[in-house]
Design an enzyme around this catalytic site. Structure first.
Site, short mmCIF file in Angstrom:
data_model
loop_
_atom_site.label_atom_id
_atom_site.label_comp_id
_atom_site.label_asym_id
_atom_site.label_seq_id
_atom_site.Cartn_x
_atom_site.Cartn_y
_atom_site.Cartn_z
CG ASP A 1 -2.06 1.19 1.12
OD1 ASP A 1 -2.07 1.87 0.33
OD2 ASP A 1 -2.49 1.48 2.25
CG ASP B 1 -3.00 5.01 -4.53
OD1 ASP B 1 -2.22 4.66 -3.63
OD2 ASP B 1 -4.11 4.88 -4.35
#
Ligand SMILES: *[C@@H]1O[C@H](CO)[C@@H](O)[C@H](O)[C@H]1NC(C)=O
Ligand SMILES: *[C@@H]1O[C@H](CO)[C@@H](O)[C@H](O)[C@H]1NC(C)=O
Ligand SMILES: *[C@@H]1O[C@H](CO)[C@@H](O)[C@H](O)[C@H]1NC(C)=O
Length: 442
Positions: free
Chosen positions: A118, A320
């Protein structure tokens, strides 16, 4: 593969007609990627897409990923808005989840497990015995008493102090929350982690006794690669990493390079670099400065403030890996959408069943389709995207769709747009670089 009507097959037809897309998909990073000496703080891992084991068509793959992506965007927006409305109660939340899994081992002797990667959060954690509330995982839950390299972190340790929420009683207890009531709770410890035969001692991590959240079950924990001090990248001697994501229609794994191995050593002109911007309200996120967007030959009339970070911590654009398509602040996205409608010479389709906001009807002869080029103007870096990084075709539905959407509160540069590029995050130099790379051949 050729028997399935797939967007990539059709995409080749689309692309073949567009000379604009003769952008170099070169292997600019050969030296960097093969630099295997001095590897004690550098290593290379394969990243598996979370859906890689599932029997999905390529468009379904995109749709599943977008569904999760929308969930993530909702969390991001909720974070930003919560902060705006109540600045007194700071409830630090983090992204959580992600689209890619990595294999690693913990302890001495090393016990292998799979974790979610992540880039939107920092903490490394895995489920630990004795569990109070653990979800099912495919490997045994880590038992600290079986490892000779396990050590607790004291309350005065900087790793304990770096936690957004900790309590000092029987050691350094932590609570780490994600945006949708997911959380992990336990105590901070250090361990030797092994990544592809490279062992790195004394990495701080959360030994999670109470781990709740529907999105975690794909792995036995999470590896945070955010910008904060607790993330894996921050804890390495050389705080840099790069990833190279294969096309979503590709079954070949993606690549993550950490530490010294992530170094790029290329003198050709293919590297473009832009500053990483910090947002004190969301210190984990990698913010970039997006100054404008060009579609075809048109530099779009988007207000300068649209993608800018506000003083209250809202706005801005993050890069991201865990969000699939790019989401642009609505007023900016509307202008992009309008321009695509005016430049793509195809009828606009009803896109409601696709999950995307703009689709066109494909004609029977796809060889004549041209789509406009797309350039993201980051600060000091004009990034022209290959066509397959923003246009997707579903031949069975007969549509060609723009793989971008609108958001409110912040913008996110998603992983579809980063396909087939080595994306280097350098925390020391505070810079992010894009290098066109055939990721399936790394
Ligand atoms: C995958 O799905 C397709 C279409 O739904 C089906 O024809 C095929 O048999 C499935 N393959 C496997 C291995 O389940
Ligand atoms: C580490 O701390 C936990 C929680 O306080 C405790 O249960 C455990 O016994 C400690 N382990 C070691 C090796 O000190
Ligand atoms: C980059 O390449 C140059 C010349 O080949 C070499 O001297 C240098 O050590 C390399 N740097 C890295 C970080 O690999």
């Amino acid at each position: 593969m050729a028997s399935i009507p797939s967007f990539s097959t059709a995409m080749i037809l689309v692309l073949a007609t567009i000379l604009l897309f003769v952008s170099p998909a070169c292997s600019a990073n050969k030296e960097g990627a093969n630099h295997h000496t001095e590897a004690h703080n550098g290593f290379r891992l394969s990243l598996k897409h979370v859906d890689s084991g599932k029997n999905l068509s390529r468009f379904e793959r995109l749709q599943h990923a977008m569904k999760r992506g929308r969930q993530r965007v909702k969390r991001f927006s909720a974070m930003v808005l919560a902060e705006k409305s109540d600045s007194k109660v700071k409830s630090p939340v983090h992204a959580g989840n992600g689209e890619f899994l990595m294999d690693l081992s913990i302890g001495t002797p090393p016990k292998p497990y799979t974790a979610i990667m992540d880039t939107g959060s920092d903490l490394i954690w895995t489920q630990c015995k004795p569990c109070k509330d653990c979800f099912d995982q495919s490997t045994p839950v880590f038992d600290p008493t079986t490892s000779s390299s396990f050590a607790n972190v004291s309350c005065t340790d900087k790793l304990c102090k770096a936690l957004p929420r900790s309590r000092c009683s029987d050691g350094c207890e932590y609570l780490y929350t994600y945006g949708d009531s997911s959380l992990t709770q336990g105590f901070m410890a250090t361990e030797t982690f092994t990544f592809d035969k490279v062992s790195v001692p004394s990495i701080g991590f959360g030994c999670g006794l109470d781990n709740e959240g529907s999105g975690f079950s794909q792995g036995a924990g999470l590896v945070g690669l955010g910008r904060g001090p607790l993330s894996l990248v921050s804890q390495l001697k050389e705080p840099k990493f790069s990833y190279c994501l294969t096309s979503i229609s590709d079954t070949i794994t993606s690549t993550l390079l950490m530490g010294s191995l992530a170094s790029v050593n290329s003198t050709d002109g293919a590297i473009i670099t832009t500053p990483l911007i910090k947002n004190p309200s969301h210190p984990s996120f990698y913010y970039l400065t997006l100054q404008g967007i060009t579609v075809g030959a048109t530099l779009l009339p988007i207000e300068k403030s649209t993608f800018a970070l506000s003083d209250d911590g809202s706005g801005g654009l993050i890069i991201d890996s865990g969000t699939t398509i790019t989401y642009l602040e609505e007023s900016g996205f509307d202008i992009v959408k309008k321009e695509f409608i005016s430049q793509v010479k195809l009828p606009v389709a009803d896109s409601s069943t696709t999950g995307l906001e703009l689709c066109f009807n494909l004609p029977s002869d796809t060889s004549s389709i041209t789509v406009p080029s797309l350039i993201f103007h980051f600060d000091g870096a004009d990034l022209q995207l290959p066509g397959e990084n923003y246009m997707v075709v579903d031949s069975s539905m007969g549509v060609l769709c723009l793989a971008m959407g609108s958001s409110n509160g912040m913008s996110i540069f998603g992983n579809i747009q980063q396909q087939n590029m080595l994306v280097l995050h350098d925390l020391e130099k505070e810079k992010l670089s894009f290098i066109p790379t055939k990721c399936s051949q790394m």
